[in-house]
Structures are given as C-alpha cells and as structure tokens.
Design a protein around this motif. Sequence first.
Motif, PDB file in Angstrom:
ATOM      1  N   GLY A 131       5.027   2.688 -33.692  1.00  0.00           N
ATOM      2  CA  GLY A 131       5.628   3.638 -34.603  1.00  0.00           C
ATOM      3  C   GLY A 131       5.060   3.451 -35.990  1.00  0.00           C
ATOM      4  O   GLY A 131       4.127   2.658 -36.185  1.00  0.00           O
ATOM      5  N   ARG A 132       5.587   4.180 -36.959  1.00  0.00           N
ATOM      6  CA  ARG A 132       5.115   4.013 -38.330  1.00  0.00           C
ATOM      7  C   ARG A 132       5.660   2.710 -38.899  1.00  0.00           C
ATOM      8  O   ARG A 132       6.656   2.172 -38.414  1.00  0.00           O
ATOM      9  N   GLY A 133       4.974   2.209 -39.926  1.00  0.00           N
ATOM     10  CA  GLY A 133       5.430   0.997 -40.590  1.00  0.00           C
ATOM     11  C   GLY A 133       5.448  -0.205 -39.673  1.00  0.00           C
ATOM     12  O   GLY A 133       6.339  -1.041 -39.757  1.00  0.00           O
ATOM     13  N   ALA A 134       4.487  -0.293 -38.751  1.00  0.00           N
ATOM     14  CA  ALA A 134       4.359  -1.429 -37.824  1.00  0.00           C
ATOM     15  C   ALA A 134       5.573  -1.597 -36.917  1.00  0.00           C
ATOM     16  O   ALA A 134       5.785  -2.660 -36.344  1.00  0.00           O
ATOM     17  N   ARG A 135       6.379  -0.545 -36.785  1.00  0.00           N
ATOM     18  CA  ARG A 135       7.505  -0.622 -35.849  1.00  0.00           C
ATOM     19  C   ARG A 135       7.017  -0.318 -34.435  1.00  0.00           C
ATOM     20  O   ARG A 135       5.936   0.238 -34.247  1.00  0.00           O
ATOM     21  N   ASP A 136       7.828  -0.685 -33.435  1.00  0.00           N
ATOM     22  CA  ASP A 136       7.512  -0.334 -32.047  1.00  0.00           C
ATOM     23  C   ASP A 136       8.060   1.061 -31.770  1.00  0.00           C
ATOM     24  O   ASP A 136       8.991   1.516 -32.438  1.00  0.00           O
ATOM     25  N   TRP A 137       7.467   1.710 -30.760  1.00  0.00           N
ATOM     26  CA  TRP A 137       8.024   2.982 -30.300  1.00  0.00           C
ATOM     27  C   TRP A 137       8.531   2.748 -28.880  1.00  0.00           C
ATOM     28  O   TRP A 137       7.764   2.455 -27.973  1.00  0.00           O
ATOM     29  N   THR A 138       9.830   2.849 -28.696  1.00  0.00           N
ATOM     30  CA  THR A 138      10.445   2.551 -27.399  1.00  0.00           C
ATOM     31  C   THR A 138      10.509   3.817 -26.558  1.00  0.00           C
ATOM     32  O   THR A 138      11.080   4.820 -26.987  1.00  0.00           O
ATOM     33  N   SER A 139       9.928   3.743 -25.362  1.00  0.00           N
ATOM     34  CA  SER A 139       9.968   4.895 -24.462  1.00  0.00           C
ATOM     35  C   SER A 139       9.905   4.393 -23.033  1.00  0.00           C
ATOM     36  O   SER A 139       8.858   3.937 -22.573  1.00  0.00           O
ATOM     37  N   PRO A 140      11.028   4.432 -22.298  1.00  0.00           N
ATOM     38  CA  PRO A 140      11.045   3.908 -20.925  1.00  0.00           C
ATOM     39  C   PRO A 140      10.022   4.621 -20.037  1.00  0.00           C
ATOM     40  O   PRO A 140       9.813   5.835 -20.183  1.00  0.00           O
ATOM     41  N   ALA A 141       9.383   3.877 -19.141  1.00  0.00           N
ATOM     42  CA  ALA A 141       8.297   4.412 -18.305  1.00  0.00           C
ATOM     43  C   ALA A 141       8.718   5.695 -17.591  1.00  0.00           C
ATOM     44  O   ALA A 141       9.785   5.757 -16.983  1.00  0.00           O
ATOM     45  N   GLY A 142       7.851   6.695 -17.680  1.00  0.00           N
ATOM     46  CA  GLY A 142       8.010   7.927 -16.901  1.00  0.00           C
ATOM     47  C   GLY A 142       9.038   8.911 -17.421  1.00  0.00           C
ATOM     48  O   GLY A 142       9.219   9.987 -16.836  1.00  0.00           O
ATOM     49  N   GLU A 143       9.710   8.601 -18.510  1.00  0.00           N
ATOM     50  CA  GLU A 143      10.807   9.484 -18.935  1.00  0.00           C
ATOM     51  C   GLU A 143      10.421  10.475 -20.025  1.00  0.00           C
ATOM     52  O   GLU A 143      10.988  11.565 -20.106  1.00  0.00           O
ATOM     53  N   ASN A 144       9.507  10.060 -20.894  1.00  0.00           N
ATOM     54  CA  ASN A 144       9.268  10.858 -22.105  1.00  0.00           C
ATOM     55  C   ASN A 144       7.802  11.231 -22.261  1.00  0.00           C
ATOM     56  O   ASN A 144       6.948  10.724 -21.544  1.00  0.00           O
ATOM     57  N   LEU A 145       7.525  12.070 -23.228  1.00  0.00           N
ATOM     58  CA  LEU A 145       6.141  12.402 -23.565  1.00  0.00           C
ATOM     59  C   LEU A 145       5.623  11.441 -24.634  1.00  0.00           C
ATOM     60  O   LEU A 145       6.244  11.305 -25.701  1.00  0.00           O
ATOM     61  N   THR A 146       4.528  10.781 -24.335  1.00  0.00           N
ATOM     62  CA  THR A 146       3.831   9.947 -25.325  1.00  0.00           C
ATOM     63  C   THR A 146       2.359  10.323 -25.216  1.00  0.00           C
ATOM     64  O   THR A 146       1.746  10.153 -24.165  1.00  0.00           O
ATOM     65  N   PHE A 147       1.806  10.864 -26.288  1.00  0.00           N
ATOM     66  CA  PHE A 147       0.434  11.372 -26.211  1.00  0.00           C
ATOM     67  C   PHE A 147      -0.204  11.405 -27.594  1.00  0.00           C
ATOM     68  O   PHE A 147       0.489  11.340 -28.614  1.00  0.00           O
ATOM     69  N   GLY A 196      -0.613  11.109 -33.026  1.00  0.00           N
ATOM     70  CA  GLY A 196       0.184  10.544 -31.938  1.00  0.00           C
ATOM     71  C   GLY A 196       1.609  11.074 -32.001  1.00  0.00           C
ATOM     72  O   GLY A 196       2.222  11.097 -33.070  1.00  0.00           O
ATOM     73  N   ILE A 197       2.113  11.470 -30.847  1.00  0.00           N
ATOM     74  CA  ILE A 197       3.429  12.112 -30.806  1.00  0.00           C
ATOM     75  C   ILE A 197       4.248  11.531 -29.651  1.00  0.00           C
ATOM     76  O   ILE A 197       3.760  11.404 -28.522  1.00  0.00           O
ATOM     77  N   GLY A 198       5.466  11.171 -29.939  1.00  0.00           N
ATOM     78  CA  GLY A 198       6.407  10.753 -28.905  1.00  0.00           C
ATOM     79  C   GLY A 198       7.599  11.700 -28.933  1.00  0.00           C
ATOM     80  O   GLY A 198       8.238  11.860 -29.977  1.00  0.00           O
ATOM     81  N   ILE A 199       7.853  12.347 -27.815  1.00  0.00           N
ATOM     82  CA  ILE A 199       9.013  13.253 -27.726  1.00  0.00           C
ATOM     83  C   ILE A 199       9.929  12.714 -26.634  1.00  0.00           C
ATOM     84  O   ILE A 199       9.491  12.499 -25.496  1.00  0.00           O
ATOM     85  N   ASN A 200      11.177  12.490 -26.987  1.00  0.00           N
ATOM     86  CA  ASN A 200      12.144  12.013 -25.998  1.00  0.00           C
ATOM     87  C   ASN A 200      12.568  13.189 -25.131  1.00  0.00           C
ATOM     88  O   ASN A 200      13.168  14.140 -25.619  1.00  0.00           O
ATOM     89  N   VAL A 201      12.247  13.088 -23.843  1.00  0.00           N
ATOM     90  CA  VAL A 201      12.419  14.252 -22.960  1.00  0.00           C
ATOM     91  C   VAL A 201      13.523  14.005 -21.932  1.00  0.00           C
ATOM     92  O   VAL A 201      14.595  14.629 -21.980  1.00  0.00           O
ATOM     93  N   ASN A 202      13.259  13.114 -20.976  1.00  0.00           N
ATOM     94  CA  ASN A 202      14.213  12.910 -19.867  1.00  0.00           C
ATOM     95  C   ASN A 202      15.026  11.626 -20.018  1.00  0.00           C
ATOM     96  O   ASN A 202      15.674  11.180 -19.057  1.00  0.00           O
ATOM     97  N   MET A 203      14.998  11.045 -21.184  1.00  0.00           N
ATOM     98  CA  MET A 203      15.732   9.785 -21.424  1.00  0.00           C
ATOM     99  C   MET A 203      17.237  10.040 -21.311  1.00  0.00           C
ATOM    100  O   MET A 203      17.756  11.029 -21.823  1.00  0.00           O
ATOM    101  N   THR A 204      17.921   9.086 -20.655  1.00  0.00           N
ATOM    102  CA  THR A 204      19.366   9.260 -20.463  1.00  0.00           C
ATOM    103  C   THR A 204      20.136   8.841 -21.723  1.00  0.00           C
ATOM    104  O   THR A 204      19.614   8.133 -22.585  1.00  0.00           O
TER     105      THR A 204
END
Length: 228
Positions: free
Chosen positions: A44-60, A126-134
């Motif tokens: 993520g920005r500012g040296a943060r992590d971007w959390t996205s569980p496998a197979g659930e969201n768009l990361t591209f 780089g874009i992360g969109i939370n899609v199918n996350m519960t």
Amino acid sequence: MNFIVQWHEELESTNTFLRERARTDAALAEGFTVAARSQTRGRGRGARDWTSPAGENLTFSILLRPAADTAKLASLPMATALAVSDLLAGFSCMAQLKWPNDVLVNDRKICGILTESLAAGAVILGIGINVNMTADTAARIVPPATSLRIITGRTFDLPGLLADFLASFSPRYSQWLAGGFASLRTGWESRAQKIGTATSRGIIAGYGAYGELLLRDGSGNVKSSWSD
Ligand code: BTN
C-alpha cells in the motif's frame, strides 16, 4: 487504449512484478496489465501492506506511458479513483472519494491506488478493489474495510469485473491526458469530501490547479498539500 491482461495465480505484488517486467522490456506496450488472484506481499502507500485474501478481490497493475510532468501526474490517481467510482455506480454503489486516491463506501475503504513512476515517463498504476471479501474478513482489516459483495449482496467474476473497470478507466484516462485535473474537477468535487469539511490536517478549502489539496488552518491561512 488497448489493454492486454495477463492473469497470475500468485505474485508477490503486481506492482513489483510489472515494474520488473517493464524494466527488462523497454518496449512493453502501454495498457499491459498484470492481475493476480493472490499477492504474497501486496503493497500500500506509505510502506503499508495491502491485505487481500487469496481469490477474493481484484489486485492488478497497469503500465502507462503518459509522459506527464510531476505536477500533472499528481492527479492521475484522482482520475483512477473517478474511474473506480464510475464502475461502482454501475452496481448502484455510490462511492465517496477521499483525497488523494481512496475510494470509500459508507466511510469504509473499498479501493486503494498506488502509482509508481519509472524511467522515461512510464508509470505503474496499481489498484486493489475489494470485491468478494466477506464482512468478517473486511471487519478484521485495520481500519475496517468494505467490499462490493458486502454492499450489493452479490459475488462477482473477477476477470469480468476487471474488464468492466478497464472500460471505465479508458475514457477517464483520455480525459485526464487531454485536460489534466481541470477536466476532472467537476466530477471530483461532486464525489469527494466537500469543501469546508474538517480533517485532522485542517479544513478543506478546495483543490488547486493540479488537484493538490488546499487546507485552511485555524488562522485562516490556506496551504497546498501534495501528499497525505
Ligand atoms: C493504498 O491504499 O495504500 C494503496 C493500495 C494499493 C494496492 C494495490 S493491489 C495491486 C497493486 N499491487 C500492490 O502491491 N499494490 C497495489
């Protein structure tokens, strides 16, 4: 723009992968897009992590070659956030934009954007969109996030949704290339935090010619901010 999309099961980070790919192939075409079902070290920005569980969201990540100067580039993430809000509006999901490039729904983050400049005017978007996350998973993110699934009650096919995003992004990118922030201003101001909103850094006084944030302090002085 012509997008060539390459899907991977797992990458460390689509930004890192595409940056390396562009470094070793100077002719890699604008629009080349790398998507991963899972990232092991999403950034993520500012040296943060971007959390996205496998197979659930768009990361591209998309390779762009806008050849724009630094001042103009400041509003590229804003054009991207507008494209994400256009995409979400198609699912009756009305987003709020938080300067410089967060997309929120009901005050929770649904999308993050990380731009990185390379040599010779190239940019990795780089874009992360939370899609199918519960809801359970989204609630564990700090601060709690949201997803399209939580908002609409539906699940989405990820490659299909990425194609929909690219169709939203293309006209926004053309608009931005031609007119910079001035061409985005009306759309941005209608969806972003309103002028007069108090933030921890001051009161939002508006947005400058390049999309920089104008903040008013307690004495009434207005200062420009180029980063959050
Ligand atoms: C932020 O809001 O801090 C930006 C988050 C950006 C996350 C995306 S996911 C795809 C791409 N690859 C990364 O490692 N990060 C960006």
